[in-house]
Design a protein around this motif. Structure first.
Motif, PDB file in Angstrom:
ATOM      1  N   TRP A 199     -17.690  -7.360 -17.359  1.00 13.54           N
ATOM      2  CA  TRP A 199     -17.543  -7.655 -18.793  1.00 13.54           C
ATOM      3  C   TRP A 199     -16.389  -6.835 -19.395  1.00 13.54           C
ATOM      4  O   TRP A 199     -15.565  -7.367 -20.132  1.00 13.54           O
ATOM      5  CB  TRP A 199     -18.863  -7.356 -19.517  1.00 13.54           C
ATOM      6  CG  TRP A 199     -18.900  -7.883 -20.904  1.00 13.54           C
ATOM      7  CD1 TRP A 199     -19.336  -9.109 -21.299  1.00 13.54           C
ATOM      8  CD2 TRP A 199     -18.467  -7.203 -22.097  1.00 13.54           C
ATOM      9  NE1 TRP A 199     -19.199  -9.250 -22.654  1.00 13.54           N
ATOM     10  CE2 TRP A 199     -18.661  -8.097 -23.170  1.00 13.54           C
ATOM     11  CE3 TRP A 199     -17.920  -5.940 -22.365  1.00 13.54           C
ATOM     12  CZ2 TRP A 199     -18.347  -7.764 -24.491  1.00 13.54           C
ATOM     13  CZ3 TRP A 199     -17.605  -5.604 -23.671  1.00 13.54           C
ATOM     14  CH2 TRP A 199     -17.830  -6.512 -24.717  1.00 13.54           C
ATOM     15  N   ALA A 216     -13.172  -8.279 -21.248  1.00 12.61           N
ATOM     16  CA  ALA A 216     -12.929  -7.981 -22.660  1.00 12.61           C
ATOM     17  C   ALA A 216     -11.528  -7.417 -22.887  1.00 12.61           C
ATOM     18  O   ALA A 216     -10.926  -7.653 -23.926  1.00 12.61           O
ATOM     19  CB  ALA A 216     -13.985  -6.998 -23.169  1.00 12.61           C
ATOM     20  N   CYS A 222     -21.915 -13.016 -17.068  1.00 14.35           N
ATOM     21  CA  CYS A 222     -21.363 -12.568 -18.350  1.00 14.35           C
ATOM     22  C   CYS A 222     -21.124 -13.769 -19.264  1.00 14.35           C
ATOM     23  O   CYS A 222     -21.469 -13.742 -20.446  1.00 14.35           O
ATOM     24  CB  CYS A 222     -20.035 -11.831 -18.150  1.00 14.35           C
ATOM     25  SG  CYS A 222     -20.198 -10.197 -17.428  1.00 14.35           S
ATOM     26  N   PHE A 274     -23.509 -12.935 -22.071  1.00 15.76           N
ATOM     27  CA  PHE A 274     -22.832 -12.103 -23.081  1.00 15.76           C
ATOM     28  C   PHE A 274     -21.391 -12.550 -23.298  1.00 15.76           C
ATOM     29  O   PHE A 274     -20.460 -11.749 -23.126  1.00 15.76           O
ATOM     30  CB  PHE A 274     -22.820 -10.625 -22.671  1.00 15.76           C
ATOM     31  CG  PHE A 274     -24.034 -10.155 -21.930  1.00 15.76           C
ATOM     32  CD1 PHE A 274     -25.196  -9.831 -22.633  1.00 15.76           C
ATOM     33  CD2 PHE A 274     -24.030 -10.028 -20.542  1.00 15.76           C
ATOM     34  CE1 PHE A 274     -26.331  -9.397 -21.938  1.00 15.76           C
ATOM     35  CE2 PHE A 274     -25.156  -9.599 -19.853  1.00 15.76           C
ATOM     36  CZ  PHE A 274     -26.306  -9.283 -20.557  1.00 15.76           C
ATOM     37  N   ALA A 294     -19.671 -13.208 -25.965  1.00 15.61           N
ATOM     38  CA  ALA A 294     -19.076 -12.442 -27.075  1.00 15.61           C
ATOM     39  C   ALA A 294     -17.741 -13.022 -27.545  1.00 15.61           C
ATOM     40  O   ALA A 294     -16.869 -12.286 -27.997  1.00 15.61           O
ATOM     41  CB  ALA A 294     -18.914 -10.962 -26.692  1.00 15.61           C
ATOM     42  N   ASN A 295     -17.586 -14.316 -27.379  1.00 14.55           N
ATOM     43  CA  ASN A 295     -16.358 -14.998 -27.805  1.00 14.55           C
ATOM     44  C   ASN A 295     -15.095 -14.445 -27.146  1.00 14.55           C
ATOM     45  O   ASN A 295     -14.001 -14.522 -27.701  1.00 14.55           O
ATOM     46  CB  ASN A 295     -16.232 -14.941 -29.338  1.00 14.55           C
ATOM     47  CG  ASN A 295     -15.561 -16.196 -29.864  1.00 14.55           C
ATOM     48  OD1 ASN A 295     -15.560 -17.237 -29.194  1.00 14.55           O
ATOM     49  ND2 ASN A 295     -14.948 -16.107 -31.028  1.00 14.55           N
ATOM     50  N   ILE A 296     -15.269 -13.843 -25.977  1.00 17.26           N
ATOM     51  CA  ILE A 296     -14.118 -13.326 -25.229  1.00 17.26           C
ATOM     52  C   ILE A 296     -13.523 -14.482 -24.426  1.00 17.26           C
ATOM     53  O   ILE A 296     -14.238 -15.225 -23.770  1.00 17.26           O
ATOM     54  CB  ILE A 296     -14.571 -12.190 -24.288  1.00 17.26           C
ATOM     55  CG1 ILE A 296     -15.062 -10.994 -25.114  1.00 17.26           C
ATOM     56  CG2 ILE A 296     -13.444 -11.782 -23.338  1.00 17.26           C
ATOM     57  CD1 ILE A 296     -15.859  -9.991 -24.317  1.00 17.26           C
ATOM     58  N   ARG A 351     -14.991 -17.695 -21.835  1.00 12.49           N
ATOM     59  CA  ARG A 351     -15.158 -19.000 -22.474  1.00 12.49           C
ATOM     60  C   ARG A 351     -14.748 -20.096 -21.509  1.00 12.49           C
ATOM     61  O   ARG A 351     -13.584 -20.463 -21.428  1.00 12.49           O
ATOM     62  CB  ARG A 351     -14.317 -19.070 -23.755  1.00 12.49           C
ATOM     63  CG  ARG A 351     -15.173 -19.163 -25.000  1.00 12.49           C
ATOM     64  CD  ARG A 351     -14.349 -19.427 -26.230  1.00 12.49           C
ATOM     65  NE  ARG A 351     -13.770 -18.213 -26.774  1.00 12.49           N
ATOM     66  CZ  ARG A 351     -12.496 -18.096 -27.129  1.00 12.49           C
ATOM     67  NH1 ARG A 351     -11.660 -19.107 -26.996  1.00 12.49           N
ATOM     68  NH2 ARG A 351     -12.053 -16.952 -27.625  1.00 12.49           N
TER      69      ARG A 351
END
Lengths: 164, 188
Positions: free
Chosen positions: A153, A157, B43, B47, B49-51, B55
């Protein structure tokens, strides 16, 4: 705001590193055959002791041939299989051409590879064995798996910030 | 027969079976072997998270999650029904080296003095479970694959980037084992 619509029927541009290249849609139930392959794979991991932290230590200390034998044999068998599929144009169960995308080089393979290697020697596990270790009852490895998901993650990110 | 299966398997048997996973997945449904991608799909599913990186249509890749659940079930089956009744054997030089570092338990596949539930909230747990796990997840994604995706699938398809990645994995592992690990064990 851009609205992204997810559509199963459209051809997607996105390709992950281990993609599903089947064009034909599959039913949910058809996924169970991959579960079976996974089960056999997991049994091999445990029975050949690939999930052992000690086997990985033996490998990195050059004190046993075991892991080199496993990986080396797997590569040879995989290589011959892929060449046979290409040479004889063997089709998938759904009758499709087998397509294997080429990998493109970027520095991530070096930086990321080094980071993974450091982690591999500490945990004694690559992502596959993590699942088999948990299955074998080493429950502390749930924390390792959760951390590996967190690591994935974090990469996702901030991926644009890392040199490639 | 079952007694035979219960013994530890020879590396050649494991190597052939793991190697055959490559054509099996390809011919079953054009699936490219790679296990670390499952972490990305998890993920994306749980999760995102609009990453941007998460997507995508992870449902199309759900076969990979079935596969890793299978690996977990395989671990349960092997340890419950096929476990080796004999002593676990480790190379004597490895035992000697690890004893010198401070490892004390050599009875099972994972040393319980490091990988036990009791250690989760200790420095040992922080390093061997949390930091190690973070590096595995982060590093494999940064490298675009792990031992399965690069070392086995990629090398099977003669991909130079996979050879570079595999060499990097090994260099990282040797550096940790021989250079960094002695310092880690001094912490305990």
């Amino acid at each position: 705001m851009i609205k992204t619509k997810i559509d199963n029927t459209s051809t997607e541009e996105f390709v992950c590193e281990a993609p599903n290249n089947q064009v034909k849609n599959e039913s949910f139930a058809s996924n169970f055959k991959y579960l079976i392959v996974g089960i056999i794979f997991g049994i091999v991991f445990v029975k050949a002791e690939i999930i052992s932290w000690f086997r990985i230590q033996e490998m990195f200390r050059l004190q046993s041939f075991h892991m080199y034998g496993v990986i080396g044999t797997a590569v040879v068998v995989g290589l011959i299989s892929v060449q046979l599929i290409k040479r004889f144009n063997i089709k998938t169960l759904a009758g499709e051409m087998v397509s294997i995308p080429d990998k493109t080089f970027d520095k991530g393979q070096i930086y990321g590879g080094l980071i993974f290697g450091l982690g591999w020697a500490i945990t004694g596990a690559c992502p596959g064995p993590l699942f088999a270790q948990i299955g074998s009852g080493f429950l502390a490895i749930i924390i390792t798996l959760a951390s590996a998901i967190a690591g994935t993650w974090l990469y996702g990110a901030f991926q644009n910030k890392f040199p490639k | 027969m079952i007694e035979f299966i219960k013994q530890p398997w020879h590396w050649a048997v494991a190597g052939v079976m793991i190697g055959l996973t490559v054509p099996t997945l390809l011919l079953m449904g054009n699936k490219i072997f790679g296990i670390s991608s499952s972490l990305r799909h998890l993920c994306a599913a749980c999760f995102p998270a609009n990453i941007e990186y998460f997507r995508y249509n992870w449902k199309k890749e759900i076969w990979n999650l079935f596969f890793v659940v299978g690996v977990l079930l395989g671990g349960i089956i092997a340890s419950q029904y096929l476990s080796n009744p004999n002593e676990f054997i480790i190379d004597e030089n490895t035992v000697k080296d690890l004893k010198a570092l401070g490892v004390t338990d050599f009875s099972a596949m994972m040393p319980s003095d490091i990988f036990s539930v009791e250690n989760i909230f200790t420095i040992k747990g922080l390093i061997f479970l949390v930091i190690g796990g973070l590096m595995v997840g982060f590093g494999t994604r940064y490298a675009g694959g792990c031992t399965s995706g690069h070392a086995i699938m990629g090398l099977s398809n003669l991909q130079l980037p996979s050879l570079i990645a595999t060499i990097s994995f090994m260099v990282g592992g040797f550096a940790m084992t021989h250079i960094i690990m002695p310092y880690i064990f001094k912490l305990f």
